[in-house]
Design a protein around this motif. Structure first.
Motif, PDB file in Angstrom:
ATOM      1  N   ALA A 225       0.826  -1.205   0.000  1.00  0.00           N
ATOM      2  CA  ALA A 225       0.000   0.000   0.000  1.00  0.00           C
ATOM      3  C   ALA A 225       0.860   1.255   0.000  1.00  0.00           C
ATOM      4  N   SER A 226       1.906   1.243   0.799  1.00  0.00           N
ATOM      5  CA  SER A 226       2.805   2.393   0.849  1.00  0.00           C
ATOM      6  C   SER A 226       3.445   2.654  -0.509  1.00  0.00           C
ATOM      7  N   LEU A 227       3.908   1.600  -1.157  1.00  0.00           N
ATOM      8  CA  LEU A 227       4.540   1.773  -2.464  1.00  0.00           C
ATOM      9  C   LEU A 227       3.540   2.218  -3.529  1.00  0.00           C
ATOM     10  N   ARG A 228       2.292   1.803  -3.411  1.00  0.00           N
ATOM     11  CA  ARG A 228       1.272   2.269  -4.367  1.00  0.00           C
ATOM     12  C   ARG A 228       1.034   3.768  -4.212  1.00  0.00           C
ATOM     13  N   TYR A 229       0.947   4.247  -2.977  1.00  0.00           N
ATOM     14  CA  TYR A 229       0.784   5.691  -2.767  1.00  0.00           C
ATOM     15  C   TYR A 229       1.965   6.462  -3.343  1.00  0.00           C
ATOM     16  N   LEU A 230       3.165   5.947  -3.084  1.00  0.00           N
ATOM     17  CA  LEU A 230       4.350   6.663  -3.546  1.00  0.00           C
ATOM     18  C   LEU A 230       4.497   6.627  -5.064  1.00  0.00           C
ATOM     19  N   SER A 231       4.080   5.546  -5.700  1.00  0.00           N
ATOM     20  CA  SER A 231       4.188   5.497  -7.160  1.00  0.00           C
ATOM     21  C   SER A 231       3.108   6.345  -7.833  1.00  0.00           C
TER      22      SER A 231
END
Length: 82
Positions: free
Chosen positions: A38-44
């Protein structure tokens, strides 16, 4: 301002081992549908955002405000499993 107290909000009293529950909890830690994903989806998503205000919000959510703190919660749960 805030005060840091190193204690759990709710007491954890594990009386018996449950491997199936432990497996579910560990997948939330780093699995594809877990907190790291989830964190990486927000950042991407922030890289394609045309509005700077929303880009800043996505950065905040992805780095500290929500997802990384959830990982510490899950880590605390895992640390208390016998």
């Amino acid at each position: 301002m805030w005060i840091y107290e190193k204690r759990l909000q709710y007491p954890v009293n594990i009386k018996q081992c449950n491997p199936d529950l432990a497996k579910l909890i560990i997948t939330q830690y780093g699995g594809p549908h877990g907190e790291l994903g989830a964190s990486l989806r927000y950042l991407s998503q922030r890289y394609s955002m045309p509005y700077p205000e929303v880009k800043a919000i996505l950065t905040d959510i992805g780095t500290s405000v929500a997802e990384m703190f959830h990982r510490t919660d899950i880590g605390t749960i895992l640390a208390h499993i016998p």
